[in-house]
Design a protein around this motif. Structure first.
Motif, PDB file in Angstrom:
ATOM      1  N   PHE A  76      29.220 -34.429 136.228  1.00  0.00           N
ATOM      2  CA  PHE A  76      28.969 -35.372 137.317  1.00  0.00           C
ATOM      3  C   PHE A  76      28.264 -36.604 136.780  1.00  0.00           C
ATOM      4  CE2 PHE A  76      26.194 -36.907 140.759  1.00  0.00           C
ATOM      5  CZ  PHE A  76      27.123 -37.091 141.770  1.00  0.00           C
ATOM      6  N   GLY A  77      28.817 -37.780 137.060  1.00  0.00           N
ATOM      7  CA  GLY A  77      28.220 -39.025 136.619  1.00  0.00           C
ATOM      8  C   GLY A  77      27.487 -39.714 137.759  1.00  0.00           C
ATOM      9  N   CYS A  78      26.373 -40.361 137.431  1.00  0.00           N
ATOM     10  CA  CYS A  78      25.564 -40.972 138.476  1.00  0.00           C
ATOM     11  C   CYS A  78      24.653 -42.046 137.878  1.00  0.00           C
ATOM     12  CB  CYS A  78      24.719 -39.897 139.167  1.00  0.00           C
ATOM     13  SG  CYS A  78      23.825 -40.459 140.628  1.00  0.00           S
ATOM     14  N   PRO A  79      24.601 -43.242 138.473  1.00  0.00           N
ATOM     15  CA  PRO A  79      23.612 -44.224 138.033  1.00  0.00           C
ATOM     16  C   PRO A  79      22.196 -43.695 138.233  1.00  0.00           C
ATOM     17  CG  PRO A  79      25.308 -45.265 139.368  1.00  0.00           C
ATOM     18  CD  PRO A  79      25.515 -43.779 139.490  1.00  0.00           C
ATOM     19  N   GLU A  80      21.278 -44.190 137.436  1.00  0.00           N
ATOM     20  CA  GLU A  80      19.929 -43.642 137.435  1.00  0.00           C
ATOM     21  C   GLU A  80      19.215 -43.809 138.767  1.00  0.00           C
ATOM     22  OE1 GLU A  80      15.827 -43.918 134.739  1.00  0.00           O
ATOM     23  OE2 GLU A  80      17.569 -45.162 134.250  1.00  0.00           O
ATOM     24  N   LEU A 117      35.397 -41.844 133.525  1.00  0.00           N
ATOM     25  CA  LEU A 117      36.318 -41.239 134.492  1.00  0.00           C
ATOM     26  C   LEU A 117      37.763 -41.399 134.031  1.00  0.00           C
ATOM     27  CD1 LEU A 117      34.672 -42.498 137.798  1.00  0.00           C
ATOM     28  CD2 LEU A 117      34.955 -40.091 137.181  1.00  0.00           C
ATOM     29  N   GLN A 118      38.108 -42.576 133.534  1.00  0.00           N
ATOM     30  CA  GLN A 118      39.467 -42.828 133.083  1.00  0.00           C
ATOM     31  C   GLN A 118      39.834 -41.933 131.905  1.00  0.00           C
ATOM     32  OE1 GLN A 118      39.540 -47.024 132.276  1.00  0.00           O
ATOM     33  NE2 GLN A 118      39.473 -47.608 134.445  1.00  0.00           N
ATOM     34  N   ARG A 119      38.862 -41.670 131.041  1.00  0.00           N
ATOM     35  CA  ARG A 119      39.119 -40.817 129.878  1.00  0.00           C
ATOM     36  C   ARG A 119      38.894 -39.337 130.183  1.00  0.00           C
ATOM     37  NH1 ARG A 119      36.042 -44.914 127.203  1.00  0.00           N
ATOM     38  NH2 ARG A 119      34.289 -43.471 126.914  1.00  0.00           N
ATOM     39  N   ARG A 120      38.564 -39.025 131.463  1.00  0.00           N
ATOM     40  CA  ARG A 120      38.340 -37.650 131.914  1.00  0.00           C
ATOM     41  C   ARG A 120      37.187 -36.987 131.176  1.00  0.00           C
ATOM     42  NH1 ARG A 120      42.286 -35.717 135.122  1.00  0.00           N
ATOM     43  NH2 ARG A 120      41.657 -33.595 134.651  1.00  0.00           N
ATOM     44  N   ARG A 121      36.209 -37.803 130.765  1.00  0.00           N
ATOM     45  CA  ARG A 121      35.008 -37.233 130.157  1.00  0.00           C
ATOM     46  C   ARG A 121      34.059 -36.701 131.229  1.00  0.00           C
ATOM     47  NH1 ARG A 121      33.948 -39.188 125.045  1.00  0.00           N
ATOM     48  NH2 ARG A 121      32.210 -37.699 125.100  1.00  0.00           N
ATOM     49  N   ILE A 122      34.188 -37.204 132.437  1.00  0.00           N
ATOM     50  CA  ILE A 122      33.453 -36.686 133.587  1.00  0.00           C
ATOM     51  C   ILE A 122      34.453 -36.433 134.712  1.00  0.00           C
ATOM     52  CG2 ILE A 122      31.242 -37.761 133.015  1.00  0.00           C
ATOM     53  CD1 ILE A 122      31.875 -40.009 134.879  1.00  0.00           C
ATOM     54  N   TYR A 240      36.810 -40.150 141.301  1.00  0.00           N
ATOM     55  CA  TYR A 240      37.282 -38.945 140.619  1.00  0.00           C
ATOM     56  C   TYR A 240      37.985 -39.287 139.316  1.00  0.00           C
ATOM     57  CZ  TYR A 240      36.496 -36.781 145.150  1.00  0.00           C
ATOM     58  OH  TYR A 240      35.937 -36.337 146.315  1.00  0.00           O
ATOM     59  N   ALA A 241      37.983 -38.323 138.405  1.00  0.00           N
ATOM     60  CA  ALA A 241      38.667 -38.515 137.131  1.00  0.00           C
ATOM     61  C   ALA A 241      40.164 -38.590 137.322  1.00  0.00           C
ATOM     62  CB  ALA A 241      38.318 -37.381 136.162  1.00  0.00           C
ATOM     63  N   SER A 242      40.704 -37.857 138.294  1.00  0.00           N
ATOM     64  CA  SER A 242      42.131 -37.901 138.578  1.00  0.00           C
ATOM     65  C   SER A 242      42.320 -37.735 140.071  1.00  0.00           C
ATOM     66  CB  SER A 242      42.887 -36.805 137.830  1.00  0.00           C
ATOM     67  OG  SER A 242      42.392 -35.540 138.179  1.00  0.00           O
ATOM     68  N   VAL A 243      43.247 -38.463 140.618  1.00  0.00           N
ATOM     69  CA  VAL A 243      43.450 -38.472 142.064  1.00  0.00           C
ATOM     70  C   VAL A 243      43.848 -37.090 142.548  1.00  0.00           C
ATOM     71  CG1 VAL A 243      44.826 -39.438 143.931  1.00  0.00           C
ATOM     72  CG2 VAL A 243      44.107 -40.877 142.034  1.00  0.00           C
ATOM     73  N   GLY A 244      43.176 -36.643 143.610  1.00  0.00           N
ATOM     74  CA  GLY A 244      43.515 -35.365 144.212  1.00  0.00           C
ATOM     75  C   GLY A 244      42.789 -34.180 143.627  1.00  0.00           C
ATOM     76  N   LEU A 245      42.061 -34.379 142.523  1.00  0.00           N
ATOM     77  CA  LEU A 245      41.333 -33.276 141.898  1.00  0.00           C
ATOM     78  C   LEU A 245      39.853 -33.552 141.989  1.00  0.00           C
ATOM     79  CD1 LEU A 245      43.418 -32.653 138.683  1.00  0.00           C
ATOM     80  CD2 LEU A 245      43.513 -31.390 140.819  1.00  0.00           C
ATOM     81  N   CYS A 246      39.115 -32.662 142.645  1.00  0.00           N
ATOM     82  CA  CYS A 246      37.681 -32.888 142.751  1.00  0.00           C
ATOM     83  C   CYS A 246      36.934 -32.196 141.623  1.00  0.00           C
ATOM     84  CB  CYS A 246      37.159 -32.421 144.110  1.00  0.00           C
ATOM     85  SG  CYS A 246      37.393 -30.676 144.422  1.00  0.00           S
ATOM     86  N   CYS A 247      37.569 -31.280 140.970  1.00  0.00           N
ATOM     87  CA  CYS A 247      36.922 -30.620 139.830  1.00  0.00           C
ATOM     88  C   CYS A 247      37.993 -30.076 138.912  1.00  0.00           C
ATOM     89  CB  CYS A 247      36.016 -29.489 140.302  1.00  0.00           C
ATOM     90  SG  CYS A 247      35.235 -28.622 138.939  1.00  0.00           S
ATOM     91  N   ALA A 248      38.055 -30.550 137.685  1.00  0.00           N
ATOM     92  CA  ALA A 248      39.112 -30.140 136.767  1.00  0.00           C
ATOM     93  C   ALA A 248      38.856 -28.780 136.170  1.00  0.00           C
ATOM     94  CB  ALA A 248      39.249 -31.179 135.650  1.00  0.00           C
TER      95      ALA A 248
END
Length: 267
Positions: A76-80, A117-122, A240-248
């Motif tokens: 999960f990514g989040c600004p501080e 997100l684009q690289r699916r690291r999160i 999301y990292a990919s559309v339609g997927l909330c958790c890979a």
């Protein structure tokens, strides 16, 4: 149909086929097809409330049987500033619903989270966007504010105002400079920090006036409202990292993870 397909991670044709099967079981058309999309028919309007009750009972029954719940992990990514203001309560609520899910948190500004997100690291992230973004995308609005060690800092008397801002591409950086430029207030970016802790430290030192979201301002710092132009609200969205997927990485698909439902409620 397209929105439904994106939400559940199916193709649009698969969703249309499921609707046709449902209409065959019901014995009536549930949607009226038009050139601009679909709308519920009279039969669809009557069917909809019952369908919601059936789905709710289905989820409740599965939850009562599968006591283990979900197993898996989320990055999960989040600004501080959001991490400080919102995440403790969000994590408490989510952990109560899904104690078997491990959550790894990456704290970074929005401009750094989007490439991850684009690289699916999160898997998913809270991100900032202009407050003018559509209401469907924004789950919370948060005002930007000027902060300093006092509500009337002597820095305001300087001919060129020293300010501390985050990275040049961030929304708070852009909005702060736009507000000062529009007011013709001379200023200079004397300090910079990509993290909230750095901006707060600079504000405490009295060396510059900084910018933060109002929810992230600690009690020992003051919000400056006089002598400076007002700042706009920004929007908070769930990306999301990919559309339609909330958790890979979820491994028990029988129960919905649904952070897209839980997080907006927590915020």
């Amino acid at each position: 149909m397209r929105a439904a397909a994106l939400r559940i991670g199916r193709t649009q044709s698969a969703v249309s086929l499921q609707i046709k099967r449902l209409e065959a079981l019901v014995g009536a058309e549930l949607f009226h097809r038009t050139g601009s999309g679909v709308a519920l028919t009279v039969a669809g309007e009557r069917f909809f409330p019952g369908a919601e009750r059936v789905l709710a009972a289905h989820d409740e029954t599965l939850a009562s049987i599968r006591q283990d719940g979900l197993r898996g992990s989320i990055v999960f990514g989040c600004p501080e500033d959001y991490l400080t203001a919102f995440f403790p309560d969000l994590l408490r609520r989510y952990g109560a619903v899904h104690p078997g899910v491990e959550i790894e948190v990456i704290s970074a500004p929005t401009i750094e989270l989007r490439p991850l997100l684009q690289r699916r690291r999160i898997d998913l992230a809270l991100v900032s966007q202009p407050g003018s973004a559509g209401p469907i995308e924004v789950i919370r609005h948060e005002p930007l504010v000027w902060i300093a060690s006092t509500d009337a800092p002597t820095l305001l008397e300087e001919p060129t105002l020293p300010i501390a801002l985050s990275a040049p591409g961030s929304i708070d950086h852009i909005e702060a400079r736009c507000a000062l430029d529009a007011s013709s207030r001379p200023y200079r970016v004397s300090h910079a920090s990509n993290g909230l802790a750095g901006l707060l430290a600079i504000a405490r030192s009295g060396l510059a006036i900084s910018v933060a979201t109002r929810a992230a301002v600690p009690g020992e710092l003051s919000i400056v409202t006089r002598g400076l132009p007002p700042l706009p609200e920004i929007g908070i969205s769930l990306a999301y990292a990919s559309v339609g997927l909330c958790c890979a990485k979820t491994v028990n698909p029988g129960l919905p993870l649904s952070p897209d439902a839980l997080i907006p409620q927590a915020l």
